[in-house]
Design a protein around this motif. Sequence first.
Motif, PDB file in Angstrom:
ATOM      1  N   MET A   1       0.699  -1.217  -0.107  1.00 14.95           N
ATOM      2  CA  MET A   1      -0.023   0.028   0.292  1.00 14.95           C
ATOM      3  C   MET A   1       0.731   1.273   0.073  1.00 14.95           C
ATOM      4  O   MET A   1       1.977   1.289  -0.006  1.00 14.95           O
ATOM      5  N   LYS A   2       0.244   2.362  -0.269  1.00 12.69           N
ATOM      6  CA  LYS A   2       0.835   3.620  -0.392  1.00 12.69           C
ATOM      7  C   LYS A   2       0.751   4.341   0.998  1.00 12.69           C
ATOM      8  O   LYS A   2      -0.092   4.168   1.563  1.00 12.69           O
ATOM      9  N   ALA A   3       1.895   5.082   1.482  1.00 13.04           N
ATOM     10  CA  ALA A   3       1.937   5.682   2.632  1.00 13.04           C
ATOM     11  C   ALA A   3       2.616   7.030   2.388  1.00 13.04           C
ATOM     12  O   ALA A   3       3.387   7.319   1.362  1.00 13.04           O
ATOM     13  N   ARG A   4       2.035   8.234   3.166  1.00 15.20           N
ATOM     14  CA  ARG A   4       2.206   9.536   3.045  1.00 15.20           C
ATOM     15  C   ARG A   4       2.444   9.929   4.391  1.00 15.20           C
ATOM     16  O   ARG A   4       1.822   9.881   5.474  1.00 15.20           O
ATOM     17  N   VAL A   5       3.726  10.647   4.816  1.00 14.62           N
ATOM     18  CA  VAL A   5       3.983  11.209   5.854  1.00 14.62           C
ATOM     19  C   VAL A   5       4.241  12.461   5.780  1.00 14.62           C
ATOM     20  O   VAL A   5       5.124  12.817   5.023  1.00 14.62           O
ATOM     21  N   GLU A   6       3.681  13.326   6.759  1.00 16.82           N
ATOM     22  CA  GLU A   6       3.899  14.821   6.862  1.00 16.82           C
ATOM     23  C   GLU A   6       4.766  14.908   7.935  1.00 16.82           C
ATOM     24  O   GLU A   6       4.087  14.651   9.206  1.00 16.82           O
ATOM     25  N   ILE A   7       5.956  15.572   7.891  1.00 13.95           N
ATOM     26  CA  ILE A   7       6.598  15.907   9.219  1.00 13.95           C
ATOM     27  C   ILE A   7       6.802  17.350   9.279  1.00 13.95           C
ATOM     28  O   ILE A   7       7.287  18.068   8.432  1.00 13.95           O
ATOM     29  N   THR A   8       6.464  17.802  10.465  1.00 14.03           N
ATOM     30  CA  THR A   8       6.213  18.980  10.647  1.00 14.03           C
ATOM     31  C   THR A   8       6.912  19.658  12.199  1.00 14.03           C
ATOM     32  O   THR A   8       7.014  18.635  13.031  1.00 14.03           O
ATOM     33  N   LEU A   9       7.690  20.550  12.166  1.00 10.41           N
ATOM     34  CA  LEU A   9       8.509  20.978  13.729  1.00 10.41           C
ATOM     35  C   LEU A   9       7.110  21.228  14.542  1.00 10.41           C
ATOM     36  O   LEU A   9       6.079  21.431  14.440  1.00 10.41           O
ATOM     37  N   LYS A  10       7.791  20.820  15.781  1.00  5.41           N
ATOM     38  CA  LYS A  10       6.452  20.993  16.747  1.00  5.41           C
ATOM     39  C   LYS A  10       6.240  22.554  17.085  1.00  5.41           C
ATOM     40  O   LYS A  10       7.407  23.316  16.968  1.00  5.41           O
ATOM     41  N   PRO A  11       5.296  22.735  17.480  1.00  7.37           N
ATOM     42  CA  PRO A  11       5.108  24.187  17.898  1.00  7.37           C
ATOM     43  C   PRO A  11       5.905  24.551  18.929  1.00  7.37           C
ATOM     44  O   PRO A  11       6.477  23.917  19.669  1.00  7.37           O
ATOM     45  N   GLY A  12       6.721  25.895  18.778  1.00 11.57           N
ATOM     46  CA  GLY A  12       7.408  26.297  19.652  1.00 11.57           C
ATOM     47  C   GLY A  12       8.867  26.057  18.983  1.00 11.57           C
ATOM     48  O   GLY A  12       9.756  27.008  19.588  1.00 11.57           O
TER      49      GLY A  12
END
Lengths: 81, 81
Positions: A1-12
């Motif tokens: 299956m296909k996976a999609r990962v969104e990686i963002t910096l934590k707030p602060g």
Amino acid sequence: MKARVEITLKPGVLDPQGQAIGHALAGLGFAGVDNVRQGKLIELDLPESDPAKARAQVDEMCRTLLANPVIERYAIQLAEA
Amino acid sequence: MKARVEITLKPGVLDPQGQAIGHALAGLGFAGVDNVRQGKLIELDLPESDPAKARAQVDEMCRTLLANPVIERYAIQLAEA
């Protein structure tokens, strides 16, 4: 299956790359743009077809390689291949 | 309002960064992971409150700074601040 990962910096967490983009946008005449944050988007295909197992695998990938859990958070989305 | 831009390489464009991630995952024991692609995710706040105008502004930002329209495509999502 296909996976999609969104990686963002934590707030602060300071985001110098986002700030640089914000300054560049201001320099181009886009006034009032604020809170620019840059994250990563990773798409991949997995041989695993069971959604629960696939999610566990991708979660393991995020913790060991894709993200830095100290300063980043990640969201996993799965889709049928 | 808030805007969210997803920038990904067009299909067919070589993605060395994605390939490197794929190799690293294979080295960590994640077998069979394929087609790894890395993109960018940019979030920002705009003073504009009209959705059509905000979208046009963000589209202009993408074309002039955020994306390289020759090799990348972008998707814009807007949300109320």
